[in-house]
Write a protein that holds these residues in place. Structure first.
Motif, mmCIF file in Angstrom:
data_model
loop_
_atom_site.group_PDB
_atom_site.id
_atom_site.type_symbol
_atom_site.label_atom_id
_atom_site.label_comp_id
_atom_site.label_asym_id
_atom_site.label_seq_id
_atom_site.Cartn_x
_atom_site.Cartn_y
_atom_site.Cartn_z
ATOM 1 N N UNK A 66 0.816 -1.224 0.000
ATOM 2 C CA UNK A 66 0.000 0.000 0.000
ATOM 3 C C UNK A 66 0.848 1.273 0.000
ATOM 4 N N UNK A 67 2.111 1.144 -0.355
ATOM 5 C CA UNK A 67 2.967 2.320 -0.477
ATOM 6 C C UNK A 67 3.404 2.479 -1.932
ATOM 7 N N UNK A 68 3.711 3.711 -2.306
ATOM 8 C CA UNK A 68 4.127 3.985 -3.681
ATOM 9 C C UNK A 68 5.582 3.575 -3.860
ATOM 10 N N UNK B 43 9.470 2.591 -13.452
ATOM 11 C CA UNK B 43 8.093 2.195 -13.159
ATOM 12 C C UNK B 43 7.111 3.306 -13.512
ATOM 13 N N UNK B 44 7.524 4.542 -13.349
ATOM 14 C CA UNK B 44 6.633 5.679 -13.628
ATOM 15 C C UNK B 44 6.236 5.754 -15.106
ATOM 16 N N UNK B 45 7.022 5.094 -15.972
ATOM 17 C CA UNK B 45 6.694 5.086 -17.398
ATOM 18 C C UNK B 45 5.437 4.270 -17.690
ATOM 19 N N UNK B 46 4.991 3.461 -16.713
ATOM 20 C CA UNK B 46 3.826 2.589 -16.924
ATOM 21 C C UNK B 46 2.626 3.072 -16.115
ATOM 22 N N UNK B 47 2.576 4.352 -15.840
ATOM 23 C CA UNK B 47 1.468 4.930 -15.071
ATOM 24 C C UNK B 47 0.140 4.594 -15.738
ATOM 25 N N UNK B 48 -0.831 4.178 -14.918
ATOM 26 C CA UNK B 48 -2.143 3.806 -15.431
ATOM 27 C C UNK B 48 -2.282 2.331 -15.727
ATOM 28 N N UNK B 49 -1.181 1.584 -15.729
ATOM 29 C CA UNK B 49 -1.221 0.141 -15.979
ATOM 30 C C UNK B 49 -0.902 -0.640 -14.708
ATOM 31 N N UNK B 50 -1.559 -1.774 -14.559
ATOM 32 C CA UNK B 50 -1.135 -2.710 -13.525
ATOM 33 C C UNK B 50 0.178 -3.339 -13.980
ATOM 34 N N UNK C 276 3.051 -7.247 -7.456
ATOM 35 C CA UNK C 276 1.979 -6.596 -8.207
ATOM 36 C C UNK C 276 1.900 -5.135 -7.806
ATOM 37 N N UNK C 277 1.945 -4.238 -8.811
ATOM 38 C CA UNK C 277 1.847 -2.798 -8.611
ATOM 39 C C UNK C 277 0.611 -2.300 -9.349
ATOM 40 N N UNK C 278 -0.201 -1.477 -8.679
ATOM 41 C CA UNK C 278 -1.405 -1.009 -9.352
ATOM 42 C C UNK C 278 -1.092 0.175 -10.277
ATOM 43 N N UNK C 279 -2.125 0.672 -10.951
ATOM 44 C CA UNK C 279 -1.926 1.715 -11.953
ATOM 45 C C UNK C 279 -1.427 3.030 -11.401
#
Length: 470
Positions: free
Chosen positions: A331-333, A348-355, A440-443
């Motif tokens: 639950x942390x960024x 990772x920031x390049x995939x913003x909006x994607x799981x 697993x990282x959320x969007x």
């Protein structure tokens, strides 16, 4: 049960001498050995599927906590007013009887191997002595081991019934041996071996669905901890409770009460037996990893914290701190970046909006190769991004694997040799040493899981997230 009040002066144990002091002085006696896996081998096996809890459980009556009686094998309580108190807090649950392949604990096997290597005395043991009891126990354990590995046409139910009968006989023999050795200072090793045999037999009976044996196991362990809190016998009994809780937690569903019981008993063992440092740490790590696999995070954090607080000088301190950082990410960024094999940056920031699935992998992992189909389905059909963190040491191994397999996503691989393999910076920072491991990282870049199993990974094809319990 046998009335036997303990008055033995048994000294506390330490990791280096525990095995030595539990062996017998007589050469034809049954040997007790307590296996302690060191932390380097405590991680679960490569195959995640082997650790999935079984789905089919048969209902059985709930365990009823009983009050201690004077006829307890380890004696009555000195203060009779305490008899109304409950000695053990056993979870109410259902128990599915164990299958044949589940009744082969490592400690029993090790004990038998030690016994077989010992020279045989010319003078046989006399019936009715502790030595005779222990020799009979050894023979029964050998027979049970053979029944477990038997691949004959005899039905499994017949073999399980025979194993159950053997364990019931071991309980009787061990009880008798305890009754005649508990007050004999020169028979402490025999007494400890009888306690080990009693606990091991009840352990297996409990796995077969015998709830009376389960209750007796808890009660005897509680009595030993009360009357001889620093004894070898108390260590044996408490360790058996931890093993049983873990075994039942692995067999049961995710919300099993035995998972929290496994955590509780591992923490109690570490608190009560601080001189058993190696064993206590292994048990706490095992409990923490199982909680992490099931995304129940707070108990995992507790286990790692107990290790750091109870054993601050442990040689495994850095690994525990890294594991604690990992489970605390939920639950942390997350921030993640690094170079590809070709030298291009990944973030990772390049995939913003994607799981995003973060896959820690190695070309030597057959399990990872077998899971590429699921990864490709998630990437190509379900829209998950995949960021790989390669743990190979040699560039050639990485290249050959990428050329021969359809590996989805982009992958971090450092050109500097000192930042590859076990020294991979991100994996080292968060204590990831097993390949494959999946996060697993959320969007929005928040960590949802740090120990995805194959079962959970497969479920992602129909679920865009998994449940996180804190």
């Amino acid at each position: 049960m046998v009335l036997a009040k303990l008055n033995l002066a048994i000294q506390p144990t330490d990791p280096s001498s525990f095995v030595q002091r539990t062996l017998f002085g007589n050469t034809n006696s049954f040997c007790l050995i307590c296996l302690i896996m060191f932390v380097s081998g405590c991680s679960r096996s490569e195959s995640i599927s082997d650790q999935e809890p079984e789905k089919t459980l048969k209902s059985s009556p709930k365990i009823v906590q009983q009050d201690p009686e004077d006829t307890q094998i380890f004696g009555h309580l000195e203060n009779s007013s305490e008899k109304s108190q409950k000695l053990a807090n056993v979870p109410a649950l259902t128990i599915r009887p164990a299958t044949q392949t589940e009744l082969g604990p490592e400690i029993q096997t090790a004990s038998l191997e030690m016994t077989r290597r010992m020279p045989v005395e010319e003078v046989p043991a006399t019936s009715g002595t502790a030595k005779w009891d222990l020799e009979q126990i050894s023979a029964l354990m050998t027979e049970s081991e053979e029944l477990v590995s038997d691949d004959s046409e005899v039905s499994e139910s017949t073999r399980l019934a025979r194993i159950r009968e053997n364990n019931q006989r071991i309980v009787s023999l061990a009880s008798h041996a305890i009754s005649i050795t508990h007050d004999q200072p020169d028979q402490v090793p025999q007494f400890n071996a009888a306690v080990h045999s009693l606990m091991e037999a009840r352990f297996q009976l409990a796995l077969q669905g015998d709830e009376a044996a389960l209750q007796e196991l808890y009660n005897d362990a509680a009595l030993l901890a009360k009357q001889q809190p620093n004894s070898v016998a108390a260590v044996i009994a408490s360790g058996t409770i931890v093993r049983l809780a873990e075994k039942l937690a692995l067999r049961d569903e995710v919300d099993s009460p035995w998972l929290s019981e496994h955590v509780r008993q591992a923490k109690l063992f570490a608190t009560n037996f601080r001189k058993e440092e190696a064993r206590a740490i292994v048990q706490l790590i095992s409990a923490a990893e199982l909680c992490e696999e099931r995304n129940i995070i707070l108990p995992a954090i507790e286990c790692y914290t107990v290790i750091l607080q109870t054993f601050p000088e442990s040689p495994f301190k850095e690994r525990i701190e890294a594991s604690l950082r990992r489970v605390s990410l939920i639950d942390r960024k997350l921030t993640l970046e690094g170079p590809t094999f070709e030298g291009q940056p990944i973030a990772l920031k390049d995939f913003a909006g994607q799981n995003v699935i973060i896959a820690f992998w190695s070309s030597k992992s057959h399990e990872f190769a077998n899971q590429l189909e699921e990864l490709n389905q998630l990437s190509k059909s379900e829209g998950y991004a995949v960021i790989g963190i390669n743990l190979d040491s040699e560039p050639q191994d990485y290249q050959e694997f990428m050329l021969s397999h359809d590996v989805p996503g982009k992958h971090i691989f450092y050109p500097v040799a000192d930042l590859r393999g076990a020294n991979q910076p991100f994996a080292k920072q968060y204590g990831v040493s097993k390949a494959p491991s999946y996060w697993l990282i959320d969007g929005e870049g928040f960590v949802q899981a740090t120990a995805l199993s194959l079962k959970q990974l497969s479920k992602l094809t129909t679920e865009k997230s998994i449940t996180v319990e804190n």
